[in-house]
Motif scaffolding. Structure first.
Motif, PDB file in Angstrom:
ATOM      1  N   ALA A  24       0.919  -1.119   0.024  1.00 52.37           N
ATOM      2  CA  ALA A  24      -0.014   0.245  -0.029  1.00 52.37           C
ATOM      3  C   ALA A  24       0.972   1.248  -0.174  1.00 52.37           C
ATOM      4  CB  ALA A  24      -0.961   0.023   1.158  1.00 52.37           C
ATOM      5  N   LEU A  25       0.345   2.230  -0.695  1.00 51.25           N
ATOM      6  CA  LEU A  25       0.902   3.414  -0.712  1.00 51.25           C
ATOM      7  C   LEU A  25       0.857   4.633   0.677  1.00 51.25           C
ATOM      8  CD1 LEU A  25       0.319   4.797  -4.334  1.00 51.25           C
ATOM      9  CD2 LEU A  25       2.289   4.020  -3.333  1.00 51.25           C
ATOM     10  N   ASP A  26       1.722   4.737   1.394  1.00 51.04           N
ATOM     11  CA  ASP A  26       1.568   6.078   2.110  1.00 51.04           C
ATOM     12  C   ASP A  26       1.336   7.023   1.715  1.00 51.04           C
ATOM     13  OD1 ASP A  26       4.240   7.737   2.142  1.00 51.04           O
ATOM     14  OD2 ASP A  26       4.912   5.765   1.781  1.00 51.04           O
ATOM     15  N   PRO A  27       0.471   8.111   2.597  1.00 53.48           N
ATOM     16  CA  PRO A  27       0.104   9.506   1.813  1.00 53.48           C
ATOM     17  C   PRO A  27       1.142  10.329   1.178  1.00 53.48           C
ATOM     18  CG  PRO A  27      -0.781   9.231   4.160  1.00 53.48           C
ATOM     19  CD  PRO A  27       0.114   7.947   3.713  1.00 53.48           C
ATOM     20  N   LEU A 163       9.613   4.883  -4.926  1.00 46.69           N
ATOM     21  CA  LEU A 163       8.802   3.533  -4.789  1.00 46.69           C
ATOM     22  C   LEU A 163       9.531   2.096  -4.748  1.00 46.69           C
ATOM     23  CD1 LEU A 163       6.369   4.209  -8.022  1.00 46.69           C
ATOM     24  CD2 LEU A 163       5.712   4.204  -5.219  1.00 46.69           C
ATOM     25  N   ALA A 164      10.877   2.375  -5.031  1.00 45.06           N
ATOM     26  CA  ALA A 164      11.668   1.114  -4.981  1.00 45.06           C
ATOM     27  C   ALA A 164      12.205   1.125  -3.555  1.00 45.06           C
ATOM     28  CB  ALA A 164      12.841   1.320  -5.863  1.00 45.06           C
ATOM     29  N   ASP A 165      12.428   2.085  -2.864  1.00 50.78           N
ATOM     30  CA  ASP A 165      12.596   2.201  -1.441  1.00 50.78           C
ATOM     31  C   ASP A 165      11.577   1.611  -0.662  1.00 50.78           C
ATOM     32  OD1 ASP A 165      15.175   2.989  -1.785  1.00 50.78           O
ATOM     33  OD2 ASP A 165      14.813   5.254  -1.490  1.00 50.78           O
ATOM     34  N   LEU A 166      10.214   2.049  -1.091  1.00 52.66           N
ATOM     35  CA  LEU A 166       8.952   1.564  -0.247  1.00 52.66           C
ATOM     36  C   LEU A 166       8.772  -0.049  -0.422  1.00 52.66           C
ATOM     37  CD1 LEU A 166       6.575   2.063   1.395  1.00 52.66           C
ATOM     38  CD2 LEU A 166       5.511   2.789  -0.886  1.00 52.66           C
ATOM     39  N   GLU A 167       9.035  -0.355  -1.971  1.00 56.67           N
ATOM     40  CA  GLU A 167       8.737  -1.786  -2.064  1.00 56.67           C
ATOM     41  C   GLU A 167       9.922  -2.677  -1.356  1.00 56.67           C
ATOM     42  OE1 GLU A 167       7.192  -4.079  -6.030  1.00 56.67           O
ATOM     43  OE2 GLU A 167       9.179  -2.827  -6.105  1.00 56.67           O
ATOM     44  N   SER A 168      11.081  -2.066  -1.144  1.00 58.21           N
ATOM     45  CA  SER A 168      11.971  -3.047  -0.524  1.00 58.21           C
ATOM     46  C   SER A 168      12.067  -3.068   1.030  1.00 58.21           C
ATOM     47  CB  SER A 168      13.431  -2.424  -0.819  1.00 58.21           C
ATOM     48  OG  SER A 168      13.602  -1.186  -0.476  1.00 58.21           O
ATOM     49  N   GLY A 169      11.044  -2.393   1.383  1.00 55.76           N
ATOM     50  CA  GLY A 169      10.853  -2.073   2.994  1.00 55.76           C
ATOM     51  C   GLY A 169      11.648  -1.391   3.838  1.00 55.76           C
ATOM     52  N   ASP A 170      12.634  -0.386   2.790  1.00 58.84           N
ATOM     53  CA  ASP A 170      13.555   0.509   3.355  1.00 58.84           C
ATOM     54  C   ASP A 170      13.096   1.940   3.278  1.00 58.84           C
ATOM     55  OD1 ASP A 170      15.925   0.834   4.509  1.00 58.84           O
ATOM     56  OD2 ASP A 170      16.969   0.867   2.953  1.00 58.84           O
TER      57      ASP A 170
END
Length: 664
Positions: A24-27, A163-170
C-alpha cells in the motif's frame, strides 16, 4: 522427482513478489506520484486547445482528490473514461490526427489516479506519465516545452526511486526529495555527452524516412479561400509566421508584401483559388533592377502553402510556382523550414493578358450586389476608357469615407453593397473583396491576393519578424501597358495597419518599454530554432567550417561519432562504477578514512576486517586509540543489526561526521 523442500523456495519467492506488488502507498509517496505525474502532463496540456486543457486538468485534480481514501466503482470509472473520450473526439470534430491522439493520452492520464492504491499502481501511473513529455514534442518543440518535459521526467524518476525504497521495505532510510532529484540529474549528466554526440555527429539524412501525422484541428493561417469576416482568429494570433534575414539592403516596411494564395473565383460570399490556373506556367514578368536577397524561416503551418516577398525572381528547388506567382512546397510544412530566395518589384507583370484569363478576372456571380454594379457602370460612363482614373477614384472614396475596424457584423447576401454603402467600416478582407468586385463591375480585371504585410525589425538579431496577426489581403488590377498592379485599399484608409504592425503599436502603448523585452525573447527563440530545430543534414556537414573544414562527408561523420561515442561511453562506465562503489555515504566516509591512513603506510588491506585493521594500527602506533571504537561502530552499523534499523538517522549522521573528522 521434486520434493517439498525443492518446491518451497519458488513458492516463497512468488508469494514475496505478490506481496511486494500489492504494497500500500503511504500518503507522502502517493502525493509524490501524483505531483510527478501532473508535472509530466503539464507540458502536454499547454499544447492542447485552452478549453480542453483546462477541462482535462480540472478533471485530473477532482479524480485525485476523490480517490484519496476510496476507489471509485468500476462502472463509474468506465463511464468517466467513455465520457472523456467522447468529449475529446467531439472537440476534434471526430477527426484523427496527432493532436487528437495527444489529447486522448492526456485525458487517460488525468483519470489514471482512480486506480492509485498500491506501489504497482503508482509505478504504472508514472510509467505511462513519461509518455506525455515525449508526446508534447509532436505538437511543439520550443524551449519551454523542453524545460517542462525535463522537470516532469526528473520528478517521475525520483518518484520511481522512492517507490523502489518503499517496495524493498526500506522507506525509512529513503533519500530526502532534494537528494533524489540530484541523483536523477547526476544520471542525466552522465549520459549527456553521448546524447550530444549523437545529436551533433550522428549522420543525418537529407529528408526524413517518414512523415509526422497531420493535426486534426488546423492552425489559423493562410488558406485557399477567404470570406469577409473569417480572419478574426488569425488576426488575433500573435504567434510568429516567419522570420526573414536580408543579405544586403532590406525593403521599406511599406513594400514588405509577403505574397501567398491568389484568389480569383468569387461566388458572392467567398473568394477561392482557381485550381486550373495553378497548372499554367508562371506569367512573364519584367523585374526592377533593385533585388532583395533574403532567407526565410517559416514556422509550421500543417499546409504546403508558403509565401515570398512580392515578386520572387528565384525560388528554392522543389517548390512549385503558379501562374500568379503563388508558391507551394512539395511537403507539408509540419516542422520549421528554411528557404533562401530572391525577389524584386515588377515593372511589367503579364503586360499581355490572354482573353480567357481576362474573362476569368472579370467574372462576377449573377444576382449579387446590385448597388455596386450600378455605381461601377456610372463610373465607367464618366471615365470612358481611363481605367487608372476609376482605380484612383475608388481609392479616394475609401480614403475619405471609410474606417478600419475589426468589429464588423456578419455580412448578408449582398455583402459588398452592405460594406460600401451601409457600414463603410471593416478590415482588409472587406476592403480587398469589395474593391475587386467594384473593379470587375467597372470592366477592370482584378483579383484578391492574400499573405502578410509589414514586419517588425529585431535589432538584436538584425532580422524581420512577421506574425500571423500581420495576415493581410490586397488587390491586384490589370492596367494596359503595365499588367498586374498592386492596389491596397486598406492602406488607403489605415496605413498604420500596414506600415506599423500590431506588435509595433502594442509596444508603443507602453512607451516602448516592452519592445526590448519582446525583441530579446524572440531573438532567443530564433537562436533555439537555428541551433537546435534547424540543425539538418546540410548544417551538420558544415559543422567544422569555422575550423577550415568546408564539408564533412558521411564517413568522416561516422568516424568522429565513433571516437566521441567511445570516449563518452568510457566516461559513463567510469562514473557509474565509481558511483556504485561509493553510493553509501557511510562507506564513502570509511574509504576516505582508509585513504588518510594509507598515506602513512597503514592502509587497510582489501581482505582485512575493520576490527583487525584497528588492532594492527594500534600495535604499530600505541597512541592511536580512536580508530578502534570508530571501527567497531562502523562494523556494527554496516554488518550487524544497525543496517536494519528503522530509526537511527541521527546516529548514522553522527558516525559519518566522526569518520570525516578523524585524522591519524
Amino acid at each position: 522427482m521434486s520434493t517439498r523442500a525443492d518446491m518451497a523456495p519458488p513458492v516463497a519467492a512468488k508469494a514475496k513478489a505478490k506481496a511486494s506488488t500489492s504494497t500500500a502507498l503511504d500518503p507522502q509517496t502517493r502525493l509524490w506520484a501524483l505531483v510527478a505525474a501532473g508535472a509530466c502532463l503539464l507540458p502536454l496540456l499547454l499544447q492542447l486547445p485552452p478549453v480542453m486543457g483546462v477541462v482535462i486538468a480540472a478533471l485530473g485534480v477532482v479524480v485525485a482528490a476523490a480517490t484519496r481514501r476510496h476507489r471509485l466503482p468500476s462502472w463509474l470509472r468506465l463511464l468517466l473514461a467513455a465520457a472523456l473520450v467522447g468529449y475529446v473526439m467531439a472537440s476534434s470534430h471526430f477527426h484523427l490526427g496527432r493532436d487528437t491522439a495527444c489529447a486522448l493520452l492526456a485525458a487517460m492520464l488525468a483519470i489514471k489516479p482512480v486506480e492509485l492504491a498500491s506501489v504497482r499502481d503508482a509505478r504504472s501511473l508514472l510509467g505511462f506519465a513519461l509518455f506525455a513529455p515525449f508526446s508534447t514534442f509532436l505538437l511543439d518543440q520550443g524551449p519551454l516545452s523542453l524545460v517542462l518535459a525535463l522537470v516532469g521526467a526528473t520528478l517521475a524518476l525520483a518518484a520511481l526511486l522512492r517507490l523502489a525504497d518503499l517496495e524493498s521495505g526500506d522507506a525509512a532510510r529513503a533519500m530526502p526529495p532534494w537528494r533524489s532529484l540530484l541523483g536523477v540529474w547526476r544520471l542525466v549528466a552522465i549520459g549527456l555527452p553521448l546524447a550530444l554526440a549523437a545529436f551533433w555527429l550522428f549522420p543525418r539524412i537529407a529528408t526524413p524516412l517518414w512523415g509526422v501525422p497531420e493535426r486534426a484541428l488546423a492552425r489559423p493561417g493562410l488558406s485557399d479561400s477567404m470570406s469577409p469576416g473569417g480572419w478574426l482568429d488569425l488576426m488575433n494570433d500573435e504567434s510568429p509566421a516567419l522570420r526573414a534575414t536580408f543579405f544586403g539592403p532590406a525593403p521599406a516596411p511599406s513594400q514588405m508584401y509577403w505574397r501567398g494564395p491568389v484568389l480569383t473565383e468569387f461566388d458572392g460570399r467567398t473568394w477561392t483559388r482557381s485550381r486550373w490556373l495553378q497548372a499554367l506556367p508562371p506569367a512573364p514578368v519584367t523585374h526592377a533592377a533593385q533585388a532583395w536577397d533574403y532567407e526565410m524561416v517559416l514556422e509550421p503551418t500543417e499546409d504546403r502553402q508558403m509565401v515570398a516577398l512580392d515578386l520572387p525572381t528565384t525560388v528554392p528547388d522543389g517548390t512549385r510556382v503558379s501562374h500568379a506567382y503563388s508558391l507551394r512546397t512539395p511537403r507539408t510544412l509540419n516542422a520549421l523550414t528554411r528557404w533562401r530566395m530572391q525577389s524584386a518589384a515588377p515593372v511589367a507583370y503579364e503586360a499581355q493578358l490572354r482573353p480567357f484569363l481576362r474573362e476569368r478576372a472579370l467574372r462576377l456571380p449573377e444576382g449579387y450586389n446590385p448597388r455596386t454594379l450600378a455605381l461601377a457602370r456610372q463610373w465607367r460612363r464618366e471615365a470612358g476608357d481611363n481605367d487608372a482614373a476609376i482605380v484612383e477614384r475608388a481609392l479616394a472614396w475609401i480614403r475619405s469615407d471609410f474606417v478600419y475596424t475589426l468589429s464588423t457584423p456578419l455580412p448578408g447576401r449582398h455583402s459588398v453593397d452592405e460594406f460600401l454603402f451601409d457600414q463603410q467600416a471593416g478590415f482588409c478582407e472587406h476592403f480587398s473583396s469589395a474593391y475587386v468586385v467594384l473593379m470587375r463591375a467597372a470592366g477592370i480585371p482584378a483579383r484578391v491576393v492574400t499573405g502578410y504585410a509589414g514586419g517588425r525589425h529585431n535589432s538584436y538579431g538584425d532580422y524581420w519578424l512577421v506574425r500571423r496577426s500581420d495576415a493581410h489581403a490586397w488587390a491586384e488590377v490589370w492596367l494596359e501597358g503595365r499588367g498586374w498592379v498592386r492596389v491596397d485599399p486598406t492602406a488607403a484608409v489605415a496605413p498604420e495597419r500596414i506600415y506599423d504592425t500590431l506588435a509595433d503599436r502594442a509596444t508603443g502603448n507602453f512607451g516602448g518599454g516592452l519592445a526590448p523585452v519582446l525583441d530579446i525573447g524572440d531573438w532567443m527563440r530564433r537562436g533555439w530554432n537555428d541551433f537546435v530545430l534547424g540543425f539538418d543534414a546540410q548544417r551538420q556537414q558544415r559543422l567544422l567550417q569555422p575550423l577550415g573544414v568546408e564539408r564533412l562527408g558521411q564517413r568522416t561523420l561516422i568516424v568522429l561519432f565513433g571516437i566521441v561515442a567511445v570516449l563518452a561511453i568510457g566516461w559513463m562506465l567510469w562514473l557509474t562504477t565509481r558511483a556504485e562503489r561509493e553510493r553509501d555515504r557511510l562507506l564513502r566516509a570509511w574509504h576516505r578514512l582508509d585513504a588518510r591512513y594509507a598515506r602513512l603506510g597503514l592502509g587497510r588491506a582489501p581482505h582485512e576486517p575493520a576490527g583487525d585493521w584497528a588492532a594492527r594500527v594500534a600495535a604499530a602506533r600505541p597512541g592511536a586509540t580512536e580508530l578502534a571504537p570508530l571501527s567497531a561502530r562502523f562494523a556494527d552499523w554496516r554488518y550487524a543489526h544497525g543496517a536494519g534499523r528503522t530509526q537511527g538517522r541521527r546516529e548514522l549522521d553522527e558516525l559519518v561526521r566522526a569518520l570525516r573528522k578523524h585524522r591519524p
